[in-house]
Design a protein around this motif. Structure first.
Motif, PDB file in Angstrom:
ATOM      1  N   THR A 119       5.365  15.022  -8.847  1.00 55.04           N
ATOM      2  CA  THR A 119       4.793  15.575 -10.076  1.00 55.04           C
ATOM      3  C   THR A 119       3.505  14.842 -10.425  1.00 55.04           C
ATOM      4  OG1 THR A 119       6.175  14.077 -11.372  1.00 55.04           O
ATOM      5  CG2 THR A 119       7.002  16.328 -11.058  1.00 55.04           C
ATOM      6  N   ARG A 120       3.371  13.618  -9.912  1.00 52.60           N
ATOM      7  CA  ARG A 120       2.124  12.876 -10.114  1.00 52.60           C
ATOM      8  C   ARG A 120       1.583  12.420  -8.773  1.00 52.60           C
ATOM      9  NH1 ARG A 120       3.783   8.132 -13.380  1.00 52.60           N
ATOM     10  NH2 ARG A 120       1.628   7.465 -13.108  1.00 52.60           N
ATOM     11  N   LYS A 121       0.256  12.398  -8.688  1.00 56.59           N
ATOM     12  CA  LYS A 121      -0.381  11.886  -7.480  1.00 56.59           C
ATOM     13  C   LYS A 121      -0.907  10.498  -7.811  1.00 56.59           C
ATOM     14  CE  LYS A 121      -4.297  12.927  -4.523  1.00 56.59           C
ATOM     15  NZ  LYS A 121      -5.351  13.908  -4.249  1.00 56.59           N
ATOM     16  N   ILE A 122      -0.182   9.489  -7.333  1.00 53.32           N
ATOM     17  CA  ILE A 122      -0.492   8.117  -7.712  1.00 53.32           C
ATOM     18  C   ILE A 122      -1.445   7.476  -6.700  1.00 53.32           C
ATOM     19  CG2 ILE A 122       0.554   5.808  -7.951  1.00 53.32           C
ATOM     20  CD1 ILE A 122       3.033   7.368  -9.122  1.00 53.32           C
ATOM     21  N   THR A 123      -2.445   6.758  -7.213  1.00 53.41           N
ATOM     22  CA  THR A 123      -3.284   5.928  -6.343  1.00 53.41           C
ATOM     23  C   THR A 123      -3.220   4.509  -6.888  1.00 53.41           C
ATOM     24  OG1 THR A 123      -5.280   6.331  -7.639  1.00 53.41           O
ATOM     25  CG2 THR A 123      -4.878   7.814  -5.800  1.00 53.41           C
ATOM     26  N   ARG A 124      -3.588   3.530  -6.054  1.00 50.57           N
ATOM     27  CA  ARG A 124      -3.527   2.151  -6.472  1.00 50.57           C
ATOM     28  C   ARG A 124      -4.558   1.367  -5.655  1.00 50.57           C
ATOM     29  NH1 ARG A 124       1.367  -1.199  -3.973  1.00 50.57           N
ATOM     30  NH2 ARG A 124      -0.260  -2.769  -4.161  1.00 50.57           N
TER      31      ARG A 124
ATOM     32  N   GLY B  66      -5.182   2.786  -0.543  1.00 52.57           N
ATOM     33  CA  GLY B  66      -4.618   3.003  -1.875  1.00 52.57           C
ATOM     34  C   GLY B  66      -4.732   4.429  -2.378  1.00 52.57           C
ATOM     35  N   ALA B  67      -5.626   5.216  -1.745  1.00 52.32           N
ATOM     36  CA  ALA B  67      -5.832   6.596  -2.192  1.00 52.32           C
ATOM     37  C   ALA B  67      -5.853   7.512  -0.974  1.00 52.32           C
ATOM     38  CB  ALA B  67      -7.150   6.709  -2.966  1.00 52.32           C
ATOM     39  N   PRO B  68      -4.672   7.852  -0.442  1.00 55.30           N
ATOM     40  CA  PRO B  68      -4.615   8.639   0.808  1.00 55.30           C
ATOM     41  C   PRO B  68      -5.316   9.995   0.663  1.00 55.30           C
ATOM     42  CG  PRO B  68      -2.417   7.896   0.143  1.00 55.30           C
ATOM     43  CD  PRO B  68      -3.333   7.571  -0.980  1.00 55.30           C
ATOM     44  N   VAL B  69      -6.335  10.188   1.480  1.00 51.89           N
ATOM     45  CA  VAL B  69      -7.152  11.403   1.383  1.00 51.89           C
ATOM     46  C   VAL B  69      -6.320  12.656   1.664  1.00 51.89           C
ATOM     47  CG1 VAL B  69      -9.041  12.645   2.525  1.00 51.89           C
ATOM     48  CG2 VAL B  69      -9.349  10.255   1.852  1.00 51.89           C
TER      49      VAL B  69
ATOM     50  N   ALA C 151       0.868  -1.192   0.000  1.00 53.58           N
ATOM     51  CA  ALA C 151       0.000   0.000   0.000  1.00 53.58           C
ATOM     52  C   ALA C 151       0.895   1.229   0.000  1.00 53.58           C
ATOM     53  CB  ALA C 151      -0.912  -0.019   1.233  1.00 53.58           C
ATOM     54  N   ASP C 152       1.513   1.480  -1.162  1.00 51.39           N
ATOM     55  CA  ASP C 152       2.595   2.477  -1.229  1.00 51.39           C
ATOM     56  C   ASP C 152       2.340   3.656  -2.171  1.00 51.39           C
ATOM     57  OD1 ASP C 152       2.683   1.189  -3.636  1.00 51.39           O
ATOM     58  OD2 ASP C 152       4.855   0.867  -3.638  1.00 51.39           O
ATOM     59  N   PRO C 153       1.069   4.115  -2.316  1.00 53.07           N
ATOM     60  CA  PRO C 153       0.826   5.183  -3.301  1.00 53.07           C
ATOM     61  C   PRO C 153       1.568   6.483  -2.985  1.00 53.07           C
ATOM     62  CG  PRO C 153      -1.073   4.933  -1.845  1.00 53.07           C
ATOM     63  CD  PRO C 153      -0.159   3.767  -1.570  1.00 53.07           C
ATOM     64  N   PHE C 154       1.704   6.799  -1.700  1.00 55.60           N
ATOM     65  CA  PHE C 154       2.369   8.057  -1.337  1.00 55.60           C
ATOM     66  C   PHE C 154       3.869   7.953  -1.640  1.00 55.60           C
ATOM     67  CE2 PHE C 154       3.909  11.282   1.815  1.00 55.60           C
ATOM     68  CZ  PHE C 154       3.300  12.374   1.223  1.00 55.60           C
ATOM     69  N   TYR C 155       4.419   6.773  -1.389  1.00 53.00           N
ATOM     70  CA  TYR C 155       5.820   6.539  -1.733  1.00 53.00           C
ATOM     71  C   TYR C 155       6.024   6.690  -3.238  1.00 53.00           C
ATOM     72  CZ  TYR C 155      10.099   3.999  -2.833  1.00 53.00           C
ATOM     73  OH  TYR C 155      11.323   3.648  -3.332  1.00 53.00           O
TER      74      TYR C 155
END
Ligand SMILES: *Cc1c(COP(=O)(O)O)cnc(C)c1O
Ligand SMILES: [Zn+2]
Length: 432
Positions: A302-307, A320-323, A290-294
């Motif tokens: 430059t990108r805000k990644i969710t997973r 997966g999508a840190p608020v 669960a590493d979207p912020f990493y």
């Protein structure tokens, strides 16, 4: 003079009255901060430190209200000065130990490491620090229903604090079978209306957000900026306990990213008030699953990644999508921070190591500890730097990952052995 407090949009800077029930900006849809004009008190950093020292040394038996014993409300002028003191709902919370993990620190190459054990809060996680503020404010606003989505600890805290207020209903939305049995039992025992949804945390978060837009219920996830004002005190209390020495690093596990945002906001406030005079650095650590912020950090933000978050023993940060991503990004940048991630093997080994040293920390906390070790190994954290690892919950809330680890045969595992109920069998098992 009393300070003024308002909501301030983190993106477009629009301001809204603090008495409004809101968790987002109507102009642009972004997150809100609670903004206090704390300089209006006209006190120096010395004045504040003296006041907080005095409160900290007060004898518990002489307190007339629970909040006087709280490690959150000790700093009440900086937490929510617009809340009348008589409306505070406190158990009390905070005052968690700062363990000088000497032998543990040495094992991971750190000579001055402390563990701030937030598992020592009333419901055994740091979420109590936020919930005392969120539920007090809900009571002040006269709200009946309070709700959250949760990976297990927010729901326990919400349920426990709502139970203190006559007529308040706690509603919790949980991802079915994705929280621990102990966490579920907490919500049930404290009497919350508990719904187990056939989705993951991110799915629960979406539903509860829609629910709170459609109905007059108060959302107490970390998206609610009032709630996380209480969590600022984790960093403050650690610094206070260090005799006002600012550590070189705070290392924090990151899920929805509210906590690291709160800690950062509090530190910025104390810098501007002169309570502290130097910046620590922040390290936010995630689990590989669960590493979207990493991943976003690795793009230089430059990108805000969710997973979609995968299976992990660190189930409280299976998100997966840190608020609170935008706020956490701001704090990482301001505090010259880093974001790391650790494997399941690394985090479970760190949990076992800490527990073997007598520190009952959970797998999520162990993510931070394993992250500190990794940053030390990489030379990013120096051997003699002062490091505070934030342990977010107690080991006892996560007995099944611990049992699974000890049954696994992994290095450091200590499995129970089945033995016949006779003296001879026990002697044989002990080699006596
Ligand atoms: C909630 C929680 C976290 C993550 O905090 P965020 O604010 O969601 O980043 C970490 N550990 C535990 C035990 C938690 O309950
Ligand atoms: Zn806005």
């Amino acid at each position: 003079m009393a300070p003024t407090t308002c909501f301030r949009c983190v993106s477009c800077a629009a301001a809204f009255p603090i008495e409004e029930v809101r968790t987002g900006c109507t102009a642009c849809g972004s997150l809100l901060d609670v903004e206090h004009d704390l300089a209006a008190f006209g006190r120096s950093g010395d004045d504040w430190r003296r006041l907080f020292d005095r409160r900290r040394s007060a004898l518990p038996g002489l307190a007339t209200q629970p909040y006087e014993l709280s490690g959150v409300w000790r700093y009440r002028e900086h937490v929510l000065p617009c809340l009348p003191e008589e409306e505070i709902v406190s158990k009390p919370e905070g005052n968690t130990r700062l363990y000088p993990g000497r032998a543990l620190g040495e094992e991971i190459g750190l000579s001055r490491m402390f563990v701030k054990h937030e598992g020592e809060n009333p419901t055994l996680s740091f979420k109590d620090r936020g919930m005392t503020v969120g539920v007090s404010w809900a009571r002040h606003l006269g709200i009946r229903d309070v709700a959250c989505a949760s990976t297990g600890d927010t729901s326990a805290a919400l349920a426990a604090y709502a139970a203190e207020v006559p007529g308040m209903r706690g509603i919790v939305l949980l991802p079915d079978e994705k929280i621990t049995g102990e966490q579920l039992a907490q919500a049930l025992h404290y009497g919350a209306t508990t719904l187990a949804l056939s989705t993951d945390f991110d799915g629960c978060m979406k539903v509860v957000s829609e629910l709170s837009s459609a109905h007059p219920l108060y959302l107490l996830n970390s998206k609610n900026p009032v709630r996380i004002e209480g969590q600022k005190t984790i960093g403050w209390e650690a610094i206070h306990d260090l005799g006002w020495e600012v550590p070189d690093w705070f290392v924090v596990p990151v899920g929805n990213a509210g906590n690291i945002s709160a800690i950062g906001k509090g530190l910025r406030e104390w810098l501007s008030l002169g309570v502290i005079d130097r910046k620590p650095r922040l390290a936010g650590i995630q689990a590989d699953a669960a590493d979207p912020f990493y991943q976003s950090y690795r793009t230089g933000f430059t990108r805000k990644i969710t997973r979609t978050a995968g299976e992990t023993a660190a189930s409280a940060i299976r998100i997966g999508a840190p608020v609170s991503h935008p706020k956490a990004e701001r704090e990482i940048k301001f505090f010259d921070g880093v974001v790391g991630r650790v494997t399941e093997a690394e985090l479970m080994a760190a949990a076992a190591l800490a527990n073997r040293h007598g520190l009952a920390i959970c797998p999520n906390s162990a993510v931070a500890l394993a992250g500190a070790k990794k940053l030390r190994d990489e030379g990013i954290i120096g051997k003699d730097q002062l490091v505070v690892v934030v342990a977010t919950a107690h080991a006892i809330k996560f007995s099944s990952p611990a049992a699974a680890f000890h049954a696994s045969g992994a290095e450091g595992a200590n499995p129970p052995r089945k033995v016949d109920g006779t003296l001879a069998a026990v002697e044989r098992a002990l080699g006596l």
